[in-house]
Design a protein around this motif. Structure first.
Motif, PDB file in Angstrom:
ATOM      1  N   SER A 361      36.452  71.502  28.127  1.00 60.78           N
ATOM      2  CA  SER A 361      37.560  72.451  27.686  1.00 60.78           C
ATOM      3  C   SER A 361      38.696  71.855  27.698  1.00 60.78           C
ATOM      4  O   SER A 361      39.711  72.478  27.725  1.00 60.78           O
ATOM      5  N   ARG A 382      41.195  85.215  22.381  1.00 64.07           N
ATOM      6  CA  ARG A 382      41.170  83.862  22.090  1.00 64.07           C
ATOM      7  C   ARG A 382      41.533  84.078  20.676  1.00 64.07           C
ATOM      8  O   ARG A 382      40.936  84.629  19.796  1.00 64.07           O
ATOM      9  N   HIS A 384      41.254  83.132  16.852  1.00 66.72           N
ATOM     10  CA  HIS A 384      40.249  82.435  16.041  1.00 66.72           C
ATOM     11  C   HIS A 384      40.895  81.663  14.789  1.00 66.72           C
ATOM     12  O   HIS A 384      41.818  82.080  14.211  1.00 66.72           O
ATOM     13  N   THR A 413      42.388  81.766  27.782  1.00 65.81           N
ATOM     14  CA  THR A 413      41.095  82.215  28.287  1.00 65.81           C
ATOM     15  C   THR A 413      40.971  83.547  28.097  1.00 65.81           C
ATOM     16  O   THR A 413      42.188  84.225  27.712  1.00 65.81           O
ATOM     17  N   GLN A 417      35.476  84.534  27.432  1.00 64.04           N
ATOM     18  CA  GLN A 417      34.929  83.251  27.560  1.00 64.04           C
ATOM     19  C   GLN A 417      34.336  83.026  28.951  1.00 64.04           C
ATOM     20  O   GLN A 417      33.260  82.511  29.540  1.00 64.04           O
ATOM     21  N   GLN A 421      30.702  83.752  26.301  1.00 57.67           N
ATOM     22  CA  GLN A 421      30.571  84.180  24.867  1.00 57.67           C
ATOM     23  C   GLN A 421      31.598  83.269  24.155  1.00 57.67           C
ATOM     24  O   GLN A 421      32.658  83.597  23.727  1.00 57.67           O
ATOM     25  N   ARG A 422      31.350  82.017  24.025  1.00 58.77           N
ATOM     26  CA  ARG A 422      31.924  81.080  23.314  1.00 58.77           C
ATOM     27  C   ARG A 422      30.982  80.028  22.545  1.00 58.77           C
ATOM     28  O   ARG A 422      29.858  80.279  22.514  1.00 58.77           O
ATOM     29  N   ARG A 434      31.849  88.973  21.471  1.00 61.60           N
ATOM     30  CA  ARG A 434      32.930  88.561  21.997  1.00 61.60           C
ATOM     31  C   ARG A 434      34.049  89.783  21.339  1.00 61.60           C
ATOM     32  O   ARG A 434      35.011  90.047  22.366  1.00 61.60           O
ATOM     33  N   ALA A 466      30.068  74.322  24.272  1.00 63.44           N
ATOM     34  CA  ALA A 466      31.331  73.860  23.859  1.00 63.44           C
ATOM     35  C   ALA A 466      31.177  72.444  23.447  1.00 63.44           C
ATOM     36  O   ALA A 466      31.121  71.418  23.929  1.00 63.44           O
TER      37      ALA A 466
END
Length: 467
Positions: A361, A382, A384, A413, A417, A421-422, A434, A466
């Motif tokens: 990250s 977050r 998008h 964050t 997250q 849920q990422r 999310r 990630a």
């Protein structure tokens, strides 16, 4: 659950019609409030007595007891103001303990503030005062657990009388409530019948709340009846729910009312606290992480000679575009300006250093500058990419609530997250989970929750999705 006639009601007959008459629960609530009120004072003094014994070796040690006595009126002032003694505090131990803790902490802060300006805090014992607060909190928390257990065990968790009237409107249920239908009781709000009104009066007696579910054309008459009986009344409205109404504003000069469907931005105090927190964390982060950012920039440059930063247009607060910064993790010829193509685990567009940055990250760190600029927050939904899809659908085509997440600044964050849920969104559920977390965060925002989410983020910086 709804019950035709609750255990707390008795049935009487009036003109061959059984009427569930509720027993008042107000006296029960008042007795419990009084027990909590006087009990808190006793427990506060007991907590400071124990503190004096533990710290000074003397039971009822004078300095410790004086501190407890001075704290008591401040505690009660805050407690009575912040709903420490209310119906919810009798059934929800988390709420009850939280309210009591806030009253205790604010009272302690005010006492120290006053003592400082009166130059009397030098006579205080910091050790016994701190221990007194700790012991008092433990004792009061235990009392709240005991009260909620008592209410749940003996009275089934019921401290308020609620009645639901089914008059052919939308389906509606209320936990721990009585339920009657107008058909079974021969009730018609349009009928001016003293006998019927007497039945309603008996039915509503000792009710704390009455909810009527009826067709639109009958709401006005039910509202008149509820007001005439003097009970707290509500009328179910599916259309108001669909509009997202959160309140009603009356306009007496025009004879109309408007539904409040949006409450606007956060209050000044909330915005100030959030901004101060954002600036403090972002500025500190940029200073401490500057060496890491310089090393990452050098490695990105050495790998393929391309630019260090990747700038992408995202949608922020108020549905306004802004330029979001990231460390570039993809080859120059593989960048996706709109984010229409989700990154895969073995995506060949990702560079070697980019893969490591994304896994940990670290590619998001330049967004600290977005926070400084006021375009983002440390914590929030977050932002998008505009072309992001799930199941080959744009995010806003999956759930009409999607745009609600833009009522706050996007975050570095967020609640989604820290819940894991990422990553890529292949299925619609990846997006809806999310979105639900984002809306939950917005609805229950507090500065303490921001701090907790920021702290929990440290444990999820590295994530298996990630890539």
């Amino acid at each position: 659950m709804n019950k035709p006639v609750a255990d707390l009601t008795r049935a009487i007959r009036a003109h061959d019609t059984e009427i569930p008459v509720a027993s008042s629960l107000e006296q029960r609530r008042l007795r419990l409030y009084a027990a909590l009120l006087f009990g808190d004072g006793a427990l506060l003094l007991l907590g400071f007595a124990i503190a004096g014994l533990a710290y000074e070796g003397a039971w009822l040690e004078p300095r410790a007891m004086k501190q407890g006595q001075l704290l008591m009126p401040l505690f009660y002032t805050i407690a009575l103001y912040n709903r420490t003694y209310c119906a919810q505090a009798l059934t929800d131990w988390r709420f009850a303990i939280g309210k009591a803790a806030v009253a205790l902490m604010i009272g302690a802060g005010l006492l120290n503030f006053i003592a400082f300006y009166l130059k009397t805090n030098a006579t205080f014992s910091r050790g016994s005062f701190t221990l007194g607060l700790v012991f008092t909190f433990i004792l009061i928390a235990g009392s709240r657990l005991g009260v909620t257990w008592l209410v749940r065990s003996i009275w089934g968790g019921r401290v308020r009388n609620c009645l639901v009237i089914d008059d052919g409107g939308p389906e509606f249920s209320e936990r721990d409530s009585d339920r009657v239908s107008t058909a079974s009781m021969d009730i018609d709000p349009f009928r001016n019948d003293p006998q019927m009104l007497d039945r309603l009066g008996r039915l509503f007696a000792a009710r704390d709340r009455v909810v009527v579910s009826c067709p639109h054309e009958r709401r006005g008459q039910w509202a008149l009846l509820l007001r005439s009986i003097g009970v707290h009344g509500e009328v179910v409205s599916a259309s108001a729910y669909e509009l997202g109404a959160v309140g009603v504003r009356r306009h007496e000069d025009q004879g109309v009312a408007t539904l409040v469907v949006s409450v606007g931005k956060q209050g000044l105090r909330a915005r100030t606290m959030k901004r101060v927190f954002d600036l403090a964390v972002a500025a500190t982060g940029l200073v401490l992480l500057a060496p890491l950012l310089l090393v990452a920039a050098l490695l990105i440059k050495l790998e393929d000679g391309g630019p260090v930063l990747f700038v992408q247009r995202r949608m922020g607060q108020g549905n306004r575009f802004f330029s979001m910064y990231k460390l570039r993790t993809m080859r120059e010829d593989g960048r996706d300006a709109e984010g229409a193509r989700s990154t895969r685990e073995d995506d060949r567009r990702v560079t070697r250093i980019g893969r490591w940055l994304r896994r940990n990250s670290f590619d998001e760190l330049p967004q600290l500058w977005n926070v400084i600029r006021g375009e983002m927050s440390i914590v929030g939904p977050r932002p998008h990419a505009l072309g992001s899809r799930a199941n080959d659908k744009l995010f806003w085509d999956i759930d009409t609530r999607y745009w609600k997440r833009h009522s706050l600044k996007p975050g570095l964050t967020g609640l989604a997250q820290v819940r894991g849920q990422r990553g890529s969104t292949w299925e619609e559920k990846d997006l809806t989970d999310r979105l639900q977390s984002d809306l939950e965060y917005i609805a229950a925002w507090s500065i303490w929750r921001d701090m907790l989410i920021a702290w929990r983020t440290l444990s999820v910086l590295r994530h298996e999705r990630a890539y």
